[in-house]
Scaffold this active site. Structure first.
Site, mmCIF file in Angstrom:
data_model
loop_
_atom_site.group_PDB
_atom_site.id
_atom_site.type_symbol
_atom_site.label_atom_id
_atom_site.label_comp_id
_atom_site.label_asym_id
_atom_site.label_seq_id
_atom_site.Cartn_x
_atom_site.Cartn_y
_atom_site.Cartn_z
ATOM 1 N N GLY A 81 88.430 -65.584 -90.372
ATOM 2 C CA GLY A 81 87.844 -64.283 -90.074
ATOM 3 C C GLY A 81 86.939 -64.329 -88.855
ATOM 4 O O GLY A 81 86.381 -65.374 -88.529
ATOM 5 N N ILE A 104 80.250 -66.101 -92.134
ATOM 6 C CA ILE A 104 79.075 -65.283 -92.432
ATOM 7 C C ILE A 104 78.619 -65.512 -93.871
ATOM 8 O O ILE A 104 77.480 -65.207 -94.216
ATOM 9 C CB ILE A 104 79.325 -63.781 -92.190
ATOM 10 C CG1 ILE A 104 80.373 -63.230 -93.155
ATOM 11 C CG2 ILE A 104 79.710 -63.516 -90.752
ATOM 12 C CD1 ILE A 104 80.471 -61.712 -93.129
ATOM 13 N N ASP A 105 79.497 -66.065 -94.726
ATOM 14 C CA ASP A 105 79.153 -66.281 -96.131
ATOM 15 C C ASP A 105 78.183 -67.444 -96.339
ATOM 16 O O ASP A 105 77.632 -67.597 -97.434
ATOM 17 C CB ASP A 105 80.418 -66.540 -96.959
ATOM 18 C CG ASP A 105 81.247 -65.279 -97.158
ATOM 19 O OD1 ASP A 105 80.727 -64.184 -96.889
ATOM 20 O OD2 ASP A 105 82.418 -65.399 -97.564
ATOM 21 N N GLY A 155 80.883 -61.688 -99.629
ATOM 22 C CA GLY A 155 80.533 -62.866 -100.422
ATOM 23 C C GLY A 155 81.622 -63.111 -101.445
ATOM 24 O O GLY A 155 81.522 -62.661 -102.589
ATOM 25 N N ARG A 156 82.689 -63.792 -101.023
ATOM 26 C CA ARG A 156 83.847 -64.017 -101.906
ATOM 27 C C ARG A 156 83.501 -64.949 -103.054
ATOM 28 O O ARG A 156 83.773 -64.659 -104.219
ATOM 29 C CB ARG A 156 85.011 -64.586 -101.091
ATOM 30 C CG ARG A 156 86.241 -64.975 -101.919
ATOM 31 C CD ARG A 156 87.381 -65.427 -101.034
ATOM 32 N NE ARG A 156 87.910 -64.305 -100.263
ATOM 33 C CZ ARG A 156 88.865 -63.482 -100.708
ATOM 34 N NH1 ARG A 156 89.375 -63.642 -101.928
ATOM 35 N NH2 ARG A 156 89.300 -62.508 -99.951
ATOM 36 N N GLU A 188 80.763 -59.021 -103.109
ATOM 37 C CA GLU A 188 82.101 -58.530 -103.420
ATOM 38 C C GLU A 188 82.853 -59.394 -104.429
ATOM 39 O O GLU A 188 83.750 -58.914 -105.127
ATOM 40 C CB GLU A 188 82.931 -58.420 -102.139
ATOM 41 C CG GLU A 188 83.125 -59.756 -101.431
ATOM 42 C CD GLU A 188 83.854 -59.633 -100.107
ATOM 43 O OE1 GLU A 188 84.375 -58.533 -99.815
ATOM 44 O OE2 GLU A 188 83.911 -60.631 -99.361
ATOM 45 N N ARG A 237 75.716 -43.909 -106.539
ATOM 46 C CA ARG A 237 76.600 -43.820 -105.383
ATOM 47 C C ARG A 237 76.899 -45.212 -104.841
ATOM 48 O O ARG A 237 76.070 -46.122 -104.948
ATOM 49 C CB ARG A 237 75.967 -42.959 -104.285
ATOM 50 C CG ARG A 237 75.758 -41.505 -104.683
ATOM 51 C CD ARG A 237 77.088 -40.787 -104.899
ATOM 52 N NE ARG A 237 76.910 -39.407 -105.307
ATOM 53 C CZ ARG A 237 76.777 -38.382 -104.464
ATOM 54 N NH1 ARG A 237 76.783 -38.589 -103.154
ATOM 55 N NH2 ARG A 237 76.636 -37.154 -104.926
ATOM 56 N N GLN A 261 79.686 -55.916 -91.363
ATOM 57 C CA GLN A 261 78.867 -57.129 -91.361
ATOM 58 C C GLN A 261 79.409 -58.200 -90.419
ATOM 59 O O GLN A 261 78.671 -59.089 -89.996
ATOM 60 C CB GLN A 261 78.789 -57.709 -92.777
ATOM 61 C CG GLN A 261 78.124 -56.791 -93.778
ATOM 62 C CD GLN A 261 78.544 -57.124 -95.204
ATOM 63 O OE1 GLN A 261 77.910 -57.928 -95.861
ATOM 64 N NE2 GLN A 261 79.611 -56.499 -95.688
ATOM 65 N N ARG A 262 80.681 -58.144 -90.125
ATOM 66 C CA ARG A 262 81.315 -59.148 -89.266
ATOM 67 C C ARG A 262 81.192 -58.829 -87.782
ATOM 68 O O ARG A 262 81.210 -59.720 -86.941
ATOM 69 C CB ARG A 262 82.813 -59.246 -89.576
ATOM 70 C CG ARG A 262 83.169 -59.979 -90.833
ATOM 71 C CD ARG A 262 84.671 -60.242 -90.826
ATOM 72 N NE ARG A 262 85.131 -60.874 -92.031
ATOM 73 C CZ ARG A 262 85.057 -62.179 -92.278
ATOM 74 N NH1 ARG A 262 84.491 -62.962 -91.380
ATOM 75 N NH2 ARG A 262 85.507 -62.683 -93.402
#
Length: 344
Positions: free
Chosen positions: A10, A127-128, A171-172, A223, A267, A275-276
């Site tokens: 990514g 990024i994670d 955040g996988r 996520e 909501r 974020q990327r």
């Protein structure tokens, strides 16, 4: 020397800063010739290249994304992929290859070096912030800042409408972004993949705030977060063509559950790829530059099979094997010892 460079996986803020640093020190200090491969390993297999120079990289320091393009995939996906990599490097006269990527890209790089003796140096990127061996990866600081800015803005609209805002961040497998942005943004609760969440406990916490007259709440969720089995019905998992679970949507399930169980208006805000993209923070520009310099230095040290890492304040070399097949999870001293004292 003649050195190849590619970016894999990514995109991430700071990639261009890494490439720029490699090229600048390589060309100006060592007298190297740098060759960029377009679209990650596809560029190596198909011999799609671009000459990299100081002039070509001018103005790229603050630019997000990657000038080389990136995508997922591996030479091991095809029967003759490894031989094509070797042939490309031989035909182009490359003395080494610098691979800038995350867990997947670094695992491929490690395997190519250890099993096929291809001269490779790695630069950890995600990024994670979940790569083992380095204290921080570039791009993480930018992602946290973007998420924090969003949370700051959401506080006022939540307060204006007495709403619960459920903010889904990337955040996988780990909750580094969620935890850091949650602390910085003053979130009510943070849900991370490392700890299955209890929807009843979350709703009870929100109700207690409501009873104290605090009607607005911010729930930050990574996520990849999942509920304690049997406590919240989730959608069936869908895999992409690489076998990865397609993420995104957990915040929606949580918001629906909050509405049903508490009666509060909830909501959803999914920050997603925002974020990327965009300009890297000053911290990430500096870290990326240091990683790039360290990578080209490692090439001249012939430190094949190594990657540049940050330990404390120093940039060091670490074996690629350290990162393969592992995930750097959230420090529980940070989550349990710091964050939870402010989540209420």
């Amino acid at each position: 020397m003649r050195v190849g460079v590619l970016t894999g996986g990514g995109d991430c803020p700071g990639l261009n800063a890494v490439i720029r640093a490699i090229v600048r020190k390589g060309e100006r200090h060592y007298g190297d010739e740098l060759v960029g491969f377009l679209d990650a390993w596809d560029g190596v297999l198909d011999r799609r290249t671009v000459p990299l120079s100081v002039e070509f990289m001018r103005g790229m320091l603050p630019r997000g994304g990657t000038v080389l393009g990136t995508r997922r995939g591996s030479p091991f996906d095809t029967e003759d992929g490894v031989e094509r990599v070797k042939q490309t490097m031989s035909d182009l006269g490359l003395d080494g290859l610098i691979v800038i990527g995350g867990n997947g890209s670094l695992s491929v790089a490690c395997r190519l070096h250890s099993e096929h003796n291809i001269p490779i140096v790695g630069v950890p990127k995600t990024i994670d912030n979940d790569i083992v061996g380095t204290d921080v990866t570039f791009g993480f600081n930018t992602a946290v800042q973007i998420a924090t800015d969003a949370i700051d803005r959401l506080h006022t609209t939540a307060e204006s409408h007495d709403r619960v805002m459920v903010v889904e961040v990337m955040g996988r497998h780990t909750g580094w972004i969620a935890t850091s942005a949650g602390i910085a943004g003053g979130a009510t609760a943070v849900l991370i993949p490392e700890i299955p969440f209890d929807i009843d406990e979350l709703c009870a916490r929100l109700s207690r705030r409501h009873d104290r007259g605090r009607f607005a709440s911010i729930v930050v969720v990574a996520e990849g977060s999942e509920p304690i089995p049997g406590t919240l019905e989730m959608e069936d998992k869908v895999l992409d063509r690489f076998g990865h679970v397609v993420l995104g949507g957990v915040a929606t399930r949580i918001a629906i559950a909050i509405g049903k169980r508490t009666g509060f208006e909830a909501r959803v805000v999914q920050l997603g790829h925002v974020q990327r993209g965009g300009t890297p923070t000053a911290f990430d520009r500096v870290l990326s530059t240091r990683f790039g310099v360290a990578a080209i230095d490692a090439v001249h040290d012939e430190a094949w099979g190594k990657m540049a890492v940050l330990r404390g304040e120093k940039i060091l070399q670490e074996d690629l094997t350290v990162a393969v097949g592992k995930t750097r999870t959230v420090d529980m001293d940070l989550y349990e010892g710091v964050a939870k004292h402010f989540f209420a």
